[in-house]
Design a protein around this motif. Structure first.
Motif, short mmCIF file in Angstrom:
data_model
loop_
_atom_site.label_atom_id
_atom_site.label_comp_id
_atom_site.label_asym_id
_atom_site.label_seq_id
_atom_site.Cartn_x
_atom_site.Cartn_y
_atom_site.Cartn_z
N PHE A 1 0.83 -1.21 0.00
CA PHE A 1 0.00 0.00 0.00
C PHE A 1 0.86 1.25 0.00
O PHE A 1 0.63 2.17 -0.78
N TRP A 2 1.86 1.31 0.88
CA TRP A 2 2.70 2.51 0.96
C TRP A 2 3.60 2.65 -0.25
O TRP A 2 3.93 3.76 -0.67
N ALA B 1 1.37 4.19 -2.70
CA ALA B 1 1.10 5.57 -2.30
C ALA B 1 2.27 6.48 -2.69
O ALA B 1 2.06 7.59 -3.20
#
Length: 119
Positions: free
Chosen positions: A93-94, A97
């Motif tokens: 996810f990061w 992102a």
């Protein structure tokens, strides 16, 4: 090497070729062939042709094309991540992102520099 394993692939190629040839033949036989000067005229980007075909284009034309390809490919990287979103966890996810943040900064930079403006 067992060539019998490749029989489905060969069959697929043959069937696809036959279907394509049949469709082209049906279009040739059933379609009307009514050429007129308007249909046979050269067409370039929505306007009438002008000048020599070897004339130089403005560099902005190529810049917009490169930007489109760049952003299109970057968006294509999001599809595998979306499919495996549950398996990659917070690290994935990061990572995405940060990737989207860099993409957004690049987009804002191009926008501010006027690369997306077409005159």
């Amino acid at each position: 090497m067992n060539l019998a394993q490749y029989f489905p692939v060969l069959l697929f190629i043959i069937v696809a070729t036959l279907i394509g040839a049949a469709l082209l033949g049906a279009g040739r036989l059933l379609g009307r062939n009514v050429p007129d000067p308007e249909k046979l005229s050269a067409y370039e980007c929505g306007f009438e042709t002008f000048g020599d075909s070897r004339m130089k284009f403005d560099v902005r034309y190529y810049l917009v094309a490169i930007l489109f390809i760049m952003f299109d490919l970057e968006i294509a990287f999001l599809f595998p991540w979306a499919m495996a979103n549950g398996a990659v966890g917070m690290v994935g996810f990061w990572t995405v992102a940060i990737f989207l943040g860099v993409l957004t900064v690049g987009f804002i930079y191009e926008w501010r520099r006027g690369a997306l403006d077409w005159e």
